[in-house]
Design a protein around this motif. Structure first.
Motif, PDB file in Angstrom:
ATOM      1  N   MET A  36      26.369 -52.877 -17.661  1.00 25.03           N
ATOM      2  CA  MET A  36      27.160 -51.901 -18.420  1.00 25.03           C
ATOM      3  C   MET A  36      28.425 -51.475 -17.704  1.00 25.03           C
ATOM      4  O   MET A  36      29.275 -50.800 -18.297  1.00 25.03           O
ATOM      5  CB  MET A  36      26.307 -50.664 -18.725  1.00 25.03           C
ATOM      6  N   GLY A  37      28.545 -51.804 -16.430  1.00 22.12           N
ATOM      7  CA  GLY A  37      29.744 -51.426 -15.692  1.00 22.12           C
ATOM      8  C   GLY A  37      29.519 -50.220 -14.798  1.00 22.12           C
ATOM      9  O   GLY A  37      28.561 -49.454 -14.952  1.00 22.12           O
ATOM     10  N   HIS A  38      30.430 -50.056 -13.843  1.00 24.41           N
ATOM     11  CA  HIS A  38      30.276 -48.981 -12.854  1.00 24.41           C
ATOM     12  C   HIS A  38      30.439 -47.595 -13.458  1.00 24.41           C
ATOM     13  O   HIS A  38      29.830 -46.636 -12.993  1.00 24.41           O
ATOM     14  CB  HIS A  38      31.273 -49.182 -11.712  1.00 24.41           C
ATOM     15  N   ASP A  39      31.285 -47.467 -14.488  1.00 26.05           N
ATOM     16  CA  ASP A  39      31.443 -46.158 -15.114  1.00 26.05           C
ATOM     17  C   ASP A  39      30.127 -45.697 -15.717  1.00 26.05           C
ATOM     18  O   ASP A  39      29.736 -44.522 -15.582  1.00 26.05           O
ATOM     19  CB  ASP A  39      32.524 -46.213 -16.200  1.00 26.05           C
ATOM     20  N   ALA A  40      29.430 -46.602 -16.388  1.00 22.69           N
ATOM     21  CA  ALA A  40      28.125 -46.252 -16.956  1.00 22.69           C
ATOM     22  C   ALA A  40      27.129 -45.946 -15.847  1.00 22.69           C
ATOM     23  O   ALA A  40      26.312 -45.022 -15.960  1.00 22.69           O
ATOM     24  CB  ALA A  40      27.618 -47.393 -17.833  1.00 22.69           C
ATOM     25  N   GLY A  41      27.199 -46.714 -14.762  1.00 24.91           N
ATOM     26  CA  GLY A  41      26.311 -46.449 -13.626  1.00 24.91           C
ATOM     27  C   GLY A  41      26.534 -45.069 -13.045  1.00 24.91           C
ATOM     28  O   GLY A  41      25.585 -44.353 -12.706  1.00 24.91           O
ATOM     29  N   ASP A  42      27.809 -44.668 -12.943  1.00 23.99           N
ATOM     30  CA  ASP A  42      28.118 -43.332 -12.431  1.00 23.99           C
ATOM     31  C   ASP A  42      27.581 -42.248 -13.364  1.00 23.99           C
ATOM     32  O   ASP A  42      27.042 -41.227 -12.917  1.00 23.99           O
ATOM     33  CB  ASP A  42      29.626 -43.167 -12.260  1.00 23.99           C
ATOM     34  N   GLN A  43      27.722 -42.463 -14.682  1.00 27.03           N
ATOM     35  CA  GLN A  43      27.187 -41.492 -15.640  1.00 27.03           C
ATOM     36  C   GLN A  43      25.673 -41.351 -15.481  1.00 27.03           C
ATOM     37  O   GLN A  43      25.125 -40.246 -15.538  1.00 27.03           O
ATOM     38  CB  GLN A  43      27.522 -41.922 -17.068  1.00 27.03           C
ATOM     39  N   GLY A  83      24.305 -44.519  -3.167  1.00 27.83           N
ATOM     40  CA  GLY A  83      23.793 -45.474  -4.140  1.00 27.83           C
ATOM     41  C   GLY A  83      22.896 -44.793  -5.149  1.00 27.83           C
ATOM     42  O   GLY A  83      23.255 -43.780  -5.751  1.00 27.83           O
ATOM     43  N   ASP A  84      21.700 -45.348  -5.345  1.00 24.55           N
ATOM     44  CA  ASP A  84      20.746 -44.758  -6.291  1.00 24.55           C
ATOM     45  C   ASP A  84      19.569 -44.115  -5.568  1.00 24.55           C
ATOM     46  O   ASP A  84      18.478 -44.018  -6.108  1.00 24.55           O
ATOM     47  CB  ASP A  84      20.239 -45.828  -7.269  1.00 24.55           C
ATOM     48  N   GLU A  85      19.804 -43.667  -4.329  1.00 22.35           N
ATOM     49  CA  GLU A  85      18.747 -43.027  -3.536  1.00 22.35           C
ATOM     50  C   GLU A  85      18.960 -41.514  -3.499  1.00 22.35           C
ATOM     51  O   GLU A  85      20.042 -41.038  -3.156  1.00 22.35           O
ATOM     52  CB  GLU A  85      18.741 -43.581  -2.111  1.00 22.35           C
ATOM     53  N   PHE A  86      17.902 -40.792  -3.847  1.00 21.42           N
ATOM     54  CA  PHE A  86      17.918 -39.332  -3.827  1.00 21.42           C
ATOM     55  C   PHE A  86      16.779 -38.839  -2.947  1.00 21.42           C
ATOM     56  O   PHE A  86      15.808 -39.558  -2.681  1.00 21.42           O
ATOM     57  CB  PHE A  86      17.748 -38.774  -5.241  1.00 21.42           C
ATOM     58  N   THR A  87      16.905 -37.583  -2.507  1.00 24.19           N
ATOM     59  CA  THR A  87      15.822 -36.956  -1.749  1.00 24.19           C
ATOM     60  C   THR A  87      15.561 -35.564  -2.317  1.00 24.19           C
ATOM     61  O   THR A  87      16.449 -34.941  -2.910  1.00 24.19           O
ATOM     62  CB  THR A  87      16.173 -36.805  -0.251  1.00 24.19           C
ATOM     63  N   VAL A  88      14.334 -35.117  -2.089  1.00 25.96           N
ATOM     64  CA  VAL A  88      13.949 -33.761  -2.479  1.00 25.96           C
ATOM     65  C   VAL A  88      13.208 -33.135  -1.307  1.00 25.96           C
ATOM     66  O   VAL A  88      12.295 -33.755  -0.737  1.00 25.96           O
ATOM     67  CB  VAL A  88      13.044 -33.765  -3.731  1.00 25.96           C
ATOM     68  N   ILE A  89      13.619 -31.922  -0.923  1.00 24.61           N
ATOM     69  CA  ILE A  89      12.903 -31.154   0.096  1.00 24.61           C
ATOM     70  C   ILE A  89      12.207 -29.994  -0.609  1.00 24.61           C
ATOM     71  O   ILE A  89      12.873 -29.126  -1.180  1.00 24.61           O
ATOM     72  CB  ILE A  89      13.849 -30.610   1.188  1.00 24.61           C
ATOM     73  N   LEU A  90      10.878 -30.004  -0.590  1.00 25.68           N
ATOM     74  CA  LEU A  90      10.102 -28.918  -1.176  1.00 25.68           C
ATOM     75  C   LEU A  90       9.636 -28.006  -0.048  1.00 25.68           C
ATOM     76  O   LEU A  90       9.009 -28.470   0.916  1.00 25.68           O
ATOM     77  CB  LEU A  90       8.891 -29.467  -1.940  1.00 25.68           C
ATOM     78  N   THR A  91       9.914 -26.719  -0.157  1.00 27.60           N
ATOM     79  CA  THR A  91       9.582 -25.783   0.908  1.00 27.60           C
ATOM     80  C   THR A  91       8.529 -24.781   0.447  1.00 27.60           C
ATOM     81  O   THR A  91       8.209 -24.699  -0.739  1.00 27.60           O
ATOM     82  CB  THR A  91      10.838 -25.018   1.361  1.00 27.60           C
ATOM     83  N   GLU A  92       7.973 -24.054   1.417  1.00 26.03           N
ATOM     84  CA  GLU A  92       7.003 -22.983   1.163  1.00 26.03           C
ATOM     85  C   GLU A  92       5.829 -23.485   0.310  1.00 26.03           C
ATOM     86  O   GLU A  92       5.438 -22.883  -0.692  1.00 26.03           O
ATOM     87  CB  GLU A  92       7.683 -21.790   0.486  1.00 26.03           C
ATOM     88  N   LEU A  93       5.250 -24.611   0.740  1.00 27.01           N
ATOM     89  CA  LEU A  93       4.137 -25.205   0.007  1.00 27.01           C
ATOM     90  C   LEU A  93       2.810 -24.609   0.479  1.00 27.01           C
ATOM     91  O   LEU A  93       2.597 -24.399   1.676  1.00 27.01           O
ATOM     92  CB  LEU A  93       4.108 -26.719   0.226  1.00 27.01           C
ATOM     93  N   THR A  94       1.934 -24.370  -0.458  1.00 28.41           N
ATOM     94  CA  THR A  94       0.591 -23.873  -0.125  1.00 28.41           C
ATOM     95  C   THR A  94      -0.483 -24.916  -0.399  1.00 28.41           C
ATOM     96  O   THR A  94      -1.559 -24.855   0.176  1.00 28.41           O
ATOM     97  CB  THR A  94       0.278 -22.597  -0.920  1.00 28.41           C
ATOM     98  N   ASP A  95      -0.223 -25.866  -1.294  1.00 25.38           N
ATOM     99  CA  ASP A  95      -1.189 -26.935  -1.567  1.00 25.38           C
ATOM    100  C   ASP A  95      -0.450 -28.145  -2.123  1.00 25.38           C
ATOM    101  O   ASP A  95       0.735 -28.087  -2.439  1.00 25.38           O
ATOM    102  CB  ASP A  95      -2.276 -26.465  -2.547  1.00 25.38           C
TER     103      ASP A  95
END
Length: 871
Positions: free
Chosen positions: A491-498, A522-534
């Motif tokens: 689809m092209g880079h513009d679609a990839g960015d969207q 690229g297409d790599e994301f991270t999530v940091i979850l804090t204050e976890l109890t279980d």
């Protein structure tokens, strides 16, 4: 410490001892405690009132619960040796328990000590006092005993009965601590911020100077000389007379900004400096003046700055009016402030709206900035140094402007207290906006607005530092978008960015505001979850992420579908450092992707083992080709109609010197990831082409060999071996080679891929699709690129005799291929029943263990020769 006499009244000496992190106890020659520093009181849990003016062994009586304990005698004999020899005495390790007060009375704690007893000599060389420097080595002793399997209470090896042990006999760790202590004290003296010197006797013989003293007077031979011989240029400046006066009267002298001329370089003219200093006499054992402690600071720069400020003050006031800054002058005693016209104009106020009071100013400073501003002003009043403040100031229209205000105390009352400050205000709003913009660009992803790799790492480090103080844990997730590259290519880079922007929004909606979603690239994301109890919350978030990512993406009036592979790791059960957590989450993410995508995986220890194994393979693979560990073997491809060997497939094998045969499924992906596949693939092609030429010469006909080409090779635009030219060089036709590719390569065919396949076709090289039916394909692509062969994957052939579905799939592929003008090769034939069914179904070729396993070039040549003889 006051028992040292006037010497102890020097603020630097007393501060030096009390500020030391190492404990000190001062004893008289009769072992009466004269003083102790704070560090000593802390390790013994005593106050000064409890121990000062008491004898050492009264303040710290021996443990009555240890009859026959020699520790008392050992310490007492050490002190006596100091008096007799006038030399320091060391006790490497001695067990001496000290009492601790409890509700039930005193209890003796088992303690081990390393002791240094150091004499302080008077002017006659006699011992005046003794410094005791104890180091608590209890933990070191216990660790040593545990390592040798001996209980603490039965261990007598550490009871040292008399004698001074050399450093070689002391515990290595204890020696290190002692060396650190001595070096620390020397460094405190050498690196004191002001210059320090100690002179003795009426001739003022120089005993010791620090680096700052050398910097003031120049590096020359000073120690061991009288002050007159060491610094002859002081003659006629009055300093010799001051030393004599202090030594004679015993009264200290304090000098402020006194001028001194010094020859700082040999042969150089005298340099004029200004110094603040004190001559502090110290006494000997008979209370006579023994010497003088010299301490001070070079204040030349400060003096020159003050003079320059006084001279240019009026000039500065006139010049600043032309700059465009606001000017203020504050009478500290009355609170009245004179503001310049430009000051009020800068913020849009009239003279009536902005009264001449300090309160009119402070009320308009942003509440978050006000405490810092007041602290800076307060400091500036008493240091007499110029101050600079940056803060937000409320304008008449309610907006805020960033300003920088500079000020200096210019007037003082008779008590030297500041009475007036003056300064300027500069509008720095544009500068701060630019700085904020630069900071944002450095810490946030320009496309998605999410924190970037830098800010992600900073937040992860912060959460890890907070975690040990919290009852809760934290979780790190790595998320990779499955099939994103296909969308981007088609689809092209513009679609990839969207798609990336929309994915970032969806991920952010799955977590709390206190959590962090970041894009690493690229297409790599991270999530940091804090204050976890279980773990329930972790899995709930992971499920939300997977659910949101599989929802369709509307991109430029087209619809795209992706999914997510999520790797999860937990602090502190999996790792306790940022690097380990990142590596763990990355490995878990790849495990989720390899398991089929659109799922999450927790990190496990086996992943770490596999990662280390892959790393080892990657490192060893770099040397495998040069080391001759790679081989090419050939499996016959049989024409089913005749049963004759029609062609061969070239297959790569790795004979690892330690691991043995490494499966291609293990090392080929690594070769693709590291980029080694291009070099290895070219080498395999050269081997196959060489064999084809040799066999053609022997058989008198074209011997076609199939070579597997990695998608990485086909897509590559980097220079390398030109296969067509290589065939031309060997005198081979293009029909000598079949290039095997995967279905996915056609689905994501870029211009480079299309050009290369067309180039093969034009040169007569045939193209086969390997493992057909296991991926995604399109009839349009099969037709567009003029494919010659479809190779049915062994997973369909294996069960086709017993599984009707597999038989239908195999039959359909054969019929479809023939309708499109292609031939079919079945892989993994192991039984005659399979062979006969395929022959009856119209399959053209087959290969598998029924005919032959993959063999060396020599063995394959023998197979063909044997077949030729039989026919």
């Amino acid at each position: 410490m006051a028992r040292l006499g006037p010497l102890s009244e020097s603020m630097d000496l007393e501060a030096l001892v009390n500020a030391s992190p190492f404990p000190y106890l001062l004893l008289s020659t009769s072992f009466v405690i004269l003083g102790a520093n704070d560090a000593y009181l802390r390790i013994t849990a005593r106050s000064r009132e409890e121990i000062v003016d008491r004898k050492l062994f009264e303040a710290f009586p021996p443990d009555p619960g240890r009859p026959g304990n020699l520790s008392f005698d050992v310490i007492h004999e050490s002190l006596c040796r100091v008096l007799a020899t006038r030399q320091p005495d060391h006790l490497a390790v001695v067990n001496y328990n000290i009492p601790v007060q409890t509700p039930d009375g005193p209890v003796f704690e088992e303690r081990y000590w390393s002791l240094i007893h150091t004499p302080v000599l008077d002017g006659r060389g006699e011992v005046a006092f003794i410094f005791q420097n104890p180091i608590d080595v209890t933990e070191l002793v216990r660790l040593q005993q545990e390592r040798h399997g001996r209980p603490v209470q039965d261990d007598v090896d550490y009871q040292i009965a008399g004698g001074v042990f050399s450093r070689a006999q002391a515990l290595e760790t204890t020696n290190r601590l002692l060396d650190m202590e001595r070096e620390h004290l020397l460094n405190l003296f050498r690196q004191a911020p002001g210059f320090v010197a100690v002179v003795h006797g009426p001739q003022h013989m120089v005993n010791m100077v620090n680096e700052a003293f050398y910097q003031l007077v120049g590096h020359r031979d000073i120690v061991g000389k009288s002050i007159k011989n060491a610094l002859p240029e002081l003659a006629g400046q009055g300093y010799y007379g001051l030393l004599d006066q202090v030594f004679k009267t015993g009264n200290a002298f304090v000098g402020r900004q006194m001028k001194v001329r010094l020859q700082q370089q040999p042969g150089a003219p005298l340099s004029e400096r200004y110094v603040d200093f004190v001559y502090q006499p110290f006494t000997g054992v008979q209370n006579e003046t023994a010497g003088i402690f010299i301490q001070g600071h070079d204040v030349t720069e400060q003096k020159l700055a003050q003079d320059a400020l006084q001279i240019s003050n009026e000039r500065w006031m006139r010049a600043v009016e032309g700059i465009g800054d606001g000017v203020w002058d504050w009478d500290i005693e009355t609170g009245e402030v004179v503001y310049s016209r430009r000051f009020r104009e800068m913020f849009g106020y009239s003279e009536q709206e902005f009264p001449d009071r300090i309160e009119a100013w402070t009320r308009r400073i942003h509440p978050e900035d006000l405490p810092g501003v007041l602290a800076v002003i307060d400091a500036g009043e008493y240091t007499r140094e110029p101050v600079t403040m940056e803060f937000r100031f409320r304008c008449r229209d309610g907006s805020w402007k960033w300003v920088r205000s500079r000020g200096v105390a210019v007037g003082h009352d008779k008590n030297a207290k500041p009475s007036r400050m003056t300064g300027t205000v500069t509008d720095i709003s544009e500068k701060r906006e630019s700085e904020d913009r630069i900071w944002y660009q450095a810490n946030f992803d320009a496309l998605t607005g999410l924190p970037n790799r830098r800010l992600f790492r900073d937040r992860l480090d912060q959460e890890i530092r907070k975690a040990p103080r919290s009852e809760h844990s934290l979780c790190l997730m790595f998320i990779d978008l499955d099939r994103f590259k296909e969308v981007n290519d088609l689809m092209g880079h513009d679609a990839g960015d969207q798609l990336l922007v929309e994915a970032a929004k969806r991920l952010s909606q799955c977590v709390r505001s206190s959590d962090t979603v970041a894009r690493l690239g690229g297409d790599e994301f991270t999530v940091i979850l804090t204050e976890l109890t279980d773990l329930a919350h972790v899995e709930d978030v992971a499920e939300k992420i997977l659910k949101r990512l599989v929802e369709p993406f509307s991109l430029n009036q087209q619809t795209a579908y992706v999914s997510g592979s999520v790797g999860i790791t937990l602090y502190n059960s999996d790792a306790s450092t940022a690097e380990q957590l990142i590596n763990n989450a990355d490995q878990a993410m790849y495990a989720a992707k390899n398991a089929g995508r659109n799922q999450f995986r927790y990190f496990t220890a086996s992943m770490q083992e596999r990662a280390h194994y892959r790393l080892r393979l990657a490192n060893d693979l770099r040397e495998a080709l040069a080391a001759g560990q790679l081989d090419v073997v050939y499996q016959p491809v049989v024409e089913l109609a005749t049963g004759h060997i029609a062609k061969a497939e070239a297959l790569l094998r790795w004979n690892h010197p330690v691991l043995g045969q490494v499966e291609p499924s293990q090392f080929i992906p690594i070769a693709e990831e590291t980029g080694l596949i291009k070099e290895i693939g070219d080498w395999v092609f050269q081997q196959a082409a060489g064999c084809s030429r040799q066999w053609q010469a022997q058989l008198g006909k074209v011997m076609q060999i199939s070579v597997n080409a990695s998608p990485v090779q086909i897509r590559s635009t980097e220079p390398g071996l030109n296969w067509l030219r290589y065939l031309e060089m060997l005198g081979l036709l293009g029909s000598s080679i079949v290039v095997e590719i995967t279905e996915g390569l056609l689905l994501n065919a870029s211009a480079t891929v299309a050009d290369k396949l067309i180039e093969y076709r034009d040169a007569g090289i045939q193209v086969a699709i390997d493992d057909f039916g296991t991926g995604y394909s399109s009839m349009q692509y099969l037709k567009k690129f003029d494919i010659d062969y479809l190779k049915i994957d062994r997973s369909f052939v294996r069960d086709m005799i017993t599984d009707a579905s597999d038989r239908t799939i195999v039959k359909s592929i054969i019929v479809m291929a023939h309708e499109l003008g292609m031939q079919v090769i079945a892989e993994g034939i192991e039984t005659n029943e399979q062979k006969e069914w395929l022959r009856a179904a119209g399959c053209d070729y087959a290969q598998g263990f029924l005919f032959s396993k993959a063999v060396t070039a020599e063995a394959f040549q023998q197979l063909m020769a044997q077949e030729a003889r039989s026919h």
